[in-house]
Scaffold this motif. Structure first.
Motif, short mmCIF file in Angstrom:
data_model
loop_
_atom_site.label_atom_id
_atom_site.label_comp_id
_atom_site.label_asym_id
_atom_site.label_seq_id
_atom_site.Cartn_x
_atom_site.Cartn_y
_atom_site.Cartn_z
N UNK A 19 10.92 -2.89 3.04
CA UNK A 19 9.54 -3.30 2.78
C UNK A 19 9.38 -4.72 3.31
N UNK A 20 8.52 -4.90 4.28
CA UNK A 20 8.32 -6.22 4.85
C UNK A 20 7.31 -7.01 4.01
N UNK A 21 7.63 -8.26 3.76
CA UNK A 21 6.73 -9.15 3.01
C UNK A 21 6.01 -10.03 4.02
N UNK A 22 4.70 -9.91 4.09
CA UNK A 22 3.89 -10.63 5.07
C UNK A 22 3.18 -11.81 4.41
N UNK A 23 2.96 -12.88 5.17
CA UNK A 23 2.16 -14.03 4.72
C UNK A 23 0.84 -13.98 5.48
N UNK A 24 -0.25 -13.72 4.77
CA UNK A 24 -1.54 -13.50 5.43
C UNK A 24 -1.98 -14.67 6.29
N UNK A 25 -1.77 -15.90 5.80
CA UNK A 25 -2.30 -17.07 6.49
C UNK A 25 -1.36 -17.62 7.56
N UNK A 26 -0.18 -17.06 7.71
CA UNK A 26 0.80 -17.60 8.64
C UNK A 26 0.38 -17.33 10.09
N UNK A 47 4.28 -5.57 1.68
CA UNK A 47 3.67 -6.43 0.66
C UNK A 47 3.06 -7.64 1.35
N UNK A 48 1.84 -8.00 0.94
CA UNK A 48 1.16 -9.13 1.57
C UNK A 48 0.83 -10.19 0.52
N UNK A 49 1.16 -11.44 0.84
CA UNK A 49 0.90 -12.57 -0.04
C UNK A 49 0.20 -13.66 0.76
N UNK A 50 -0.29 -14.68 0.07
CA UNK A 50 -1.08 -15.68 0.78
C UNK A 50 -0.37 -17.00 1.03
N UNK A 51 0.87 -17.15 0.54
CA UNK A 51 1.61 -18.38 0.82
C UNK A 51 3.06 -18.06 1.16
N UNK A 52 3.70 -18.96 1.90
CA UNK A 52 5.11 -18.82 2.24
C UNK A 52 5.95 -18.87 0.97
N UNK A 53 5.57 -19.75 0.04
CA UNK A 53 6.31 -19.86 -1.22
C UNK A 53 6.34 -18.52 -1.96
N UNK A 54 5.20 -17.83 -2.04
CA UNK A 54 5.16 -16.53 -2.71
C UNK A 54 6.02 -15.51 -1.98
N UNK A 55 6.06 -15.58 -0.66
CA UNK A 55 6.89 -14.65 0.10
C UNK A 55 8.36 -14.84 -0.24
N UNK A 56 8.80 -16.10 -0.33
CA UNK A 56 10.20 -16.37 -0.69
C UNK A 56 10.49 -15.90 -2.11
N UNK A 57 9.55 -16.14 -3.03
CA UNK A 57 9.76 -15.72 -4.42
C UNK A 57 9.82 -14.20 -4.53
N UNK A 58 8.95 -13.52 -3.78
CA UNK A 58 8.97 -12.05 -3.80
C UNK A 58 10.28 -11.52 -3.26
#
Length: 312
Positions: free
Chosen positions: A190-197, A219-230
């Motif tokens: 499952x790839x975790x994407x950063x929408x704003x990147x 999975x899509x998140x809006x910050x790099x920090x959230x991507x790392x946490x996920x």
């Protein structure tokens, strides 16, 4: 005869709205309501006898006349700000004001500020992570750290470092991707994407030539920090951005899901007003920050064994 000037509060509304291209963002910056900004600019347009903005259902934009007028108003406010900064004792106890992204602040800048404070204990630093645009020196900021492919005219830009992109995940999730022959199969992840990147999974895939990996889902998140946490929580594989992800790799919270790294086409830049170097405390901060960043800048260094660089 004294100069006849438009209402100064209305000019402030106009400068902020023109810079942001938004009444709402201007209102948030100036701590007033969007209605106050809108009414102030209407009054300014009536006083000047010109239309400064085109108002449409999806937002506002400057007219040709408005864009031309904004350049004069912005320069006038800049001159006032510079003159104020040069007043005797104006800078006493004033912190060095820096704007940067929250992930950069928490993962790279803040862990190093203790070293700066140890060398210059009387200099304080204020860090703003609100993502708003910064105008030098009108907004009161001394520096901004921005991710960009190249410098932008109008300010002084100093390169800090570029990122290196590498897939990362939790140790347990990595084991779940191991195939029958012991190989890691990213195509099942499952790839975790950063929408704003500006650069994300497609950048890494294009540079490495990896195939069979689908980027549409995940999975899509809006910050790099959230991507790392996920990724730490075992929710998938994120695109790690070194050196921002280095602390998680060092602690073992994350591991590389693939050893192939890709050099980003963007870099972190320290941005300031052209006159910043004339102030000793700003010159010291800039010199310190650039020296801290130098070991991380891989632009001129050879890439690590097994790594590939994306073309610029």
């Amino acid at each position: 005869m004294p100069l006849r000037l438009p209402p100064l509060p209305a000019l402030r509304f106009f400068e902020a709205a023109g810079r942001h291209q938004s009444f709402k963002l201007a209102a948030a910056e100036l701590n007033v309501t969007p209605s106050a900004v809108s009414h102030g600019i209407v009054g300014l347009e009536q006083a000047l006898g010109v239309e400064l903005f085109v108002r449409e259902p999806r937002g506002i934009s400057l007219t040709v006349t408005g864009a031309d007028y904004l350049s004069y108003v912005a320069e006038a406010f800049s001159l006032i700000a510079i003159g104020t900064q040069r007043l005797p004792n104006h800078r006493a106890d004033r912190p060095i004001a820096l704007s940067c992204a929250p992930t950069f602040a928490s993962r790279w800048l803040l862990p190093r500020l203790a070293g700066f404070r140890a060398r210059w204990p009387k200099l304080n630093v204020s860090v703003d992570t609100s993502h708003r645009q910064v105008g030098f020196p009108v907004d009161g900021f001394d520096f901004a750290i921005r991710l960009s492919r190249a410098p932008v005219a109008g300010s002084a830009w100093t390169r800090l470092f570029g990122e290196r992109l590498v897939p990362v995940c939790s140790p347990a999730y990595l084991e779940s991707l191991r195939g029958a022959h012991g190989n890691i199969e990213l195509r099942h992840a499952t790839l975790i994407h950063v929408n704003a990147a500006s650069e994300d999974w497609q950048t890494w895939l294009d540079a490495t030539g990896a195939d069979g990996i689908e980027t549409a889902g995940g999975l899509r998140v809006d910050t790099i920090q959230l991507a790392f946490e996920a990724a730490c929580m075992g929710l998938g594989v994120a695109l790690g951005r070194r050196p921002l992800v280095d602390s998680d790799l060092a602690s073992g919270a994350l591991v590389e899901a693939c050893s192939t790294t890709v050099a980003s086409t963007t870099a972190y830049w320290l941005v300031s007003a052209e006159s910043a170097d004339s102030r000793p405390e700003l010159f010291d901060f800039k010199r310190w920050l650039v020296s801290e960043a130098e070991p991380f800048d891989m632009r001129s260094a050879a890439t690590e064994p097994g790594s590939r660089s994306a073309s610029n």
